[in-house]
Motif scaffolding. Structure first.
Motif, PDB file in Angstrom:
ATOM      1  N   VAL A 271       1.735   4.350  10.601  1.00 14.92           N
ATOM      2  CA  VAL A 271       0.751   3.278  10.510  1.00 14.92           C
ATOM      3  C   VAL A 271       1.108   2.149  11.475  1.00 14.92           C
ATOM      4  O   VAL A 271       0.254   1.657  12.222  1.00 14.92           O
ATOM      5  CB  VAL A 271       0.668   2.744   9.057  1.00 14.92           C
ATOM      6  CG1 VAL A 271      -0.094   1.420   9.006  1.00 14.92           C
ATOM      7  CG2 VAL A 271       0.010   3.773   8.151  1.00 14.92           C
ATOM      8  N   LEU A 272       2.367   1.734  11.484  1.00 17.99           N
ATOM      9  CA  LEU A 272       2.796   0.654  12.378  1.00 17.99           C
ATOM     10  C   LEU A 272       2.620   1.034  13.844  1.00 17.99           C
ATOM     11  O   LEU A 272       2.205   0.215  14.672  1.00 17.99           O
ATOM     12  CB  LEU A 272       4.254   0.295  12.087  1.00 17.99           C
ATOM     13  CG  LEU A 272       4.497  -0.460  10.774  1.00 17.99           C
ATOM     14  CD1 LEU A 272       5.976  -0.424  10.406  1.00 17.99           C
ATOM     15  CD2 LEU A 272       4.000  -1.896  10.879  1.00 17.99           C
ATOM     16  N   GLN A 273       2.933   2.278  14.168  1.00 18.73           N
ATOM     17  CA  GLN A 273       2.775   2.732  15.548  1.00 18.73           C
ATOM     18  C   GLN A 273       1.314   2.726  15.975  1.00 18.73           C
ATOM     19  O   GLN A 273       0.970   2.299  17.078  1.00 18.73           O
ATOM     20  CB  GLN A 273       3.389   4.123  15.707  1.00 18.73           C
ATOM     21  CG  GLN A 273       4.920   4.102  15.664  1.00 18.73           C
ATOM     22  CD  GLN A 273       5.523   5.489  15.595  1.00 18.73           C
ATOM     23  OE1 GLN A 273       4.842   6.463  15.277  1.00 18.73           O
ATOM     24  NE2 GLN A 273       6.811   5.585  15.874  1.00 18.73           N
ATOM     25  N   GLN A 274       0.423   3.183  15.080  1.00 12.33           N
ATOM     26  CA  GLN A 274      -0.997   3.185  15.412  1.00 12.33           C
ATOM     27  C   GLN A 274      -1.544   1.769  15.563  1.00 12.33           C
ATOM     28  O   GLN A 274      -2.347   1.493  16.465  1.00 12.33           O
ATOM     29  CB  GLN A 274      -1.787   3.923  14.329  1.00 12.33           C
ATOM     30  CG  GLN A 274      -1.654   5.437  14.415  1.00 12.33           C
ATOM     31  CD  GLN A 274      -2.492   6.114  13.353  1.00 12.33           C
ATOM     32  OE1 GLN A 274      -1.986   6.800  12.475  1.00 12.33           O
ATOM     33  NE2 GLN A 274      -3.789   5.928  13.416  1.00 12.33           N
TER      34      GLN A 274
ATOM     35  N   GLN B 220      -3.430   8.372   4.373  1.00 13.67           N
ATOM     36  CA  GLN B 220      -3.374   8.923   3.027  1.00 13.67           C
ATOM     37  C   GLN B 220      -4.341  10.078   2.837  1.00 13.67           C
ATOM     38  O   GLN B 220      -4.101  10.981   2.035  1.00 13.67           O
ATOM     39  CB  GLN B 220      -3.655   7.817   2.005  1.00 13.67           C
ATOM     40  CG  GLN B 220      -2.563   6.760   1.949  1.00 13.67           C
ATOM     41  CD  GLN B 220      -2.914   5.592   1.061  1.00 13.67           C
ATOM     42  OE1 GLN B 220      -4.083   5.267   0.881  1.00 13.67           O
ATOM     43  NE2 GLN B 220      -1.902   4.950   0.488  1.00 13.67           N
ATOM     44  N   SER B 221      -5.451  10.064   3.582  1.00 15.05           N
ATOM     45  CA  SER B 221      -6.473  11.098   3.409  1.00 15.05           C
ATOM     46  C   SER B 221      -6.001  12.479   3.818  1.00 15.05           C
ATOM     47  O   SER B 221      -6.482  13.486   3.303  1.00 15.05           O
ATOM     48  CB  SER B 221      -7.729  10.736   4.220  1.00 15.05           C
ATOM     49  OG  SER B 221      -8.338   9.584   3.701  1.00 15.05           O
TER      50      SER B 221
ATOM     51  N   GLY C 100      -7.889   0.529   6.990  1.00 16.08           N
ATOM     52  CA  GLY C 100      -8.482   1.754   7.519  1.00 16.08           C
ATOM     53  C   GLY C 100      -7.450   2.755   7.995  1.00 16.08           C
ATOM     54  O   GLY C 100      -7.541   3.948   7.718  1.00 16.08           O
ATOM     55  N   VAL C 101      -6.441   2.270   8.731  1.00 17.35           N
ATOM     56  CA  VAL C 101      -5.396   3.165   9.230  1.00 17.35           C
ATOM     57  C   VAL C 101      -4.601   3.756   8.062  1.00 17.35           C
ATOM     58  O   VAL C 101      -4.260   4.943   8.059  1.00 17.35           O
ATOM     59  CB  VAL C 101      -4.463   2.417  10.205  1.00 17.35           C
ATOM     60  CG1 VAL C 101      -3.262   3.285  10.579  1.00 17.35           C
ATOM     61  CG2 VAL C 101      -5.229   2.025  11.462  1.00 17.35           C
ATOM     62  N   ILE C 102      -4.317   2.936   7.054  1.00 18.02           N
ATOM     63  CA  ILE C 102      -3.589   3.434   5.876  1.00 18.02           C
ATOM     64  C   ILE C 102      -4.406   4.491   5.158  1.00 18.02           C
ATOM     65  O   ILE C 102      -3.891   5.543   4.754  1.00 18.02           O
ATOM     66  CB  ILE C 102      -3.250   2.265   4.927  1.00 18.02           C
ATOM     67  CG1 ILE C 102      -2.230   1.330   5.577  1.00 18.02           C
ATOM     68  CG2 ILE C 102      -2.705   2.795   3.597  1.00 18.02           C
ATOM     69  CD1 ILE C 102      -1.990   0.039   4.808  1.00 18.02           C
TER      70      ILE C 102
ATOM     71  N   ALA D 179       0.818  -1.218   0.000  1.00 16.57           N
ATOM     72  CA  ALA D 179       0.000   0.000   0.000  1.00 16.57           C
ATOM     73  C   ALA D 179       0.847   1.263   0.000  1.00 16.57           C
ATOM     74  O   ALA D 179       0.494   2.265  -0.628  1.00 16.57           O
ATOM     75  CB  ALA D 179      -0.933   0.002   1.206  1.00 16.57           C
ATOM     76  N   LEU D 180       1.987   1.231   0.697  1.00 23.95           N
ATOM     77  CA  LEU D 180       2.777   2.447   0.881  1.00 23.95           C
ATOM     78  C   LEU D 180       4.108   2.440   0.124  1.00 23.95           C
ATOM     79  O   LEU D 180       4.881   3.396   0.212  1.00 23.95           O
ATOM     80  CB  LEU D 180       3.032   2.674   2.377  1.00 23.95           C
ATOM     81  CG  LEU D 180       1.776   2.909   3.218  1.00 23.95           C
ATOM     82  CD1 LEU D 180       2.130   3.042   4.689  1.00 23.95           C
ATOM     83  CD2 LEU D 180       1.025   4.148   2.742  1.00 23.95           C
TER      84      LEU D 180
END
Length: 334
Positions: free
Chosen positions: A67-70, A94-95, A88-90, A40-41
């Motif tokens: 993302v990993l931290q969240q 990105q948003s 969802g977190v990704i 994704a990233l």
């Protein structure tokens, strides 16, 4: 977990995760969660002991680290970690890119419990910024319109909020409705009584409820009419008080039906209207009540409007690509 410096090495960021058990859950079986984030990233994630090294360009590695931290914080709170949660977190990450808003201002509202929807069977969380806005409106406004393509979670979230508010005693009943446009004159030719004839068109609403309430409890609530699922035509002449009312597939309501439905709103009630104006099944020449309502009610204070886009689709990623392709073709053809 803490970022570790790694001067001279080809890695951009190294994250240290103190709880190895949670790190295993974070990585997933055969590191499938890491693979999802990498794809994704556009970064490379290398696992070394209790550290994850992120290799790539500056912005993607920074995003991947966040993302990993969240996700790790989610695991620390005892929550599960599924493919959709990672997505969802990704998406949230990105948003906010290029919006000029600090990351924390938009992300924070989705990290805590404020945007969680608690039901009997599961806790539902918004997976896009637009979904978060929609949920916020549903809790704060008496009348909310959710407009956009299929797969964006409009109806699912509306039913989840309805169940949550019912459980908390904020409403006395839940009423879910849809126009049975597809049935038309053929309804009389279908076998069974009226419930048997109509239920196939109401099935998506039953499916959503089954996700949030145990089967026996749901059956009892339907039997006691604390939860009603009925075609739009059955709403005529009623005043819906102290209820959470959801009208799904509202693009298939005529102007008269929409006005009739909206004026059913009674004391202590909430209404959620969901639909996709690109999927109107009404006969040629019949105007959609949802299209008109969007124009007529847009500036009425106390009514919330939330528009979903292809980017908010939370079904299979291919669904978003299909919607974008059709939208692009529509734009080309005027």
């Amino acid at each position: 977990m803490t970022p570790a410096s790694n001067a001279g090495a080809p890695t951009d960021v190294v994250l240290n995760f103190p709880d190895n058990r949670l790190l295993i859950d974070l990585c997933g079986e055969f590191d499938k969660n890491l693979t999802q984030i990498e794809a994704a990233l556009q970064v490379k994630i290398i696992r070394r002991g209790n550290e994850l090294a992120l290799v790539g360009e500056m912005q993607p590695t920074a995003d991947a680290a966040q993302v990993l931290q969240q996700l790790y914080e989610r695991l620390e709170k005892g929550k599960d970690l599924e493919t959709g949660d990672i997505d969802g977190v990704i998406r949230m990450r990105q948003s906010v890119q290029g919006t000029g808003v600090r990351d924390g201002d938009q992300i924070e509202m989705f990290k805590g419990g404020g945007m969680e929807i608690r039901t009997r069977k599961k806790t539902v969380e918004p997976r896009t910024v637009t979904q978060g806005k929609f949920v916020q409106h549903l809790f704060e406004e008496e009348l909310v319109f959710g407009l956009g393509p299929a797969g964006t979670g409009k109806t699912y979230l509306a039913v989840a909020v309805a169940v949550s508010m019912f459980i908390d005693g904020l409403v006395d009943k839940i009423i879910l409705s849809r126009p049975a446009v597809e049935a038309g004159e053929r309804l009389g030719f279908l076998p069974g009584d009226m419930k048997d004839k109509v239920d196939p068109y109401m099935q998506p609403l039953y499916d959503a409820l089954n996700d949030f309430l145990p089967g026996k409890q749901l059956a009892k609530l339907i039997e006691e009419k604390q939860i009603e699922i009925a075609p739009l035509a059955f709403m005529r002449g009623r005043t819906l008080s102290n209820a959470f009312v959801v009208l799904d597939e509202a693009q298939n309501a005529t102007t008269m039906q929409m006005k009739m439905f909206l004026t059913r709103l009674g004391e202590g009630s909430r209404m959620a209207i969901t639909g996709d104006t690109s999927q109107i099944d009404l006969p040629r020449g019949v105007k959609s009540g949802l299209v008109e309502a969007e124009t007529v009610l847009r500036d009425v204070k106390g009514i919330g409007f939330v528009k979903f886009k292809a980017e908010d689709v939370v079904r299979h990623p291919m669904v978003a690509k299909i919607i974008k392709a059709y939208d692009a073709n529509s734009d080309r053809n005027g």
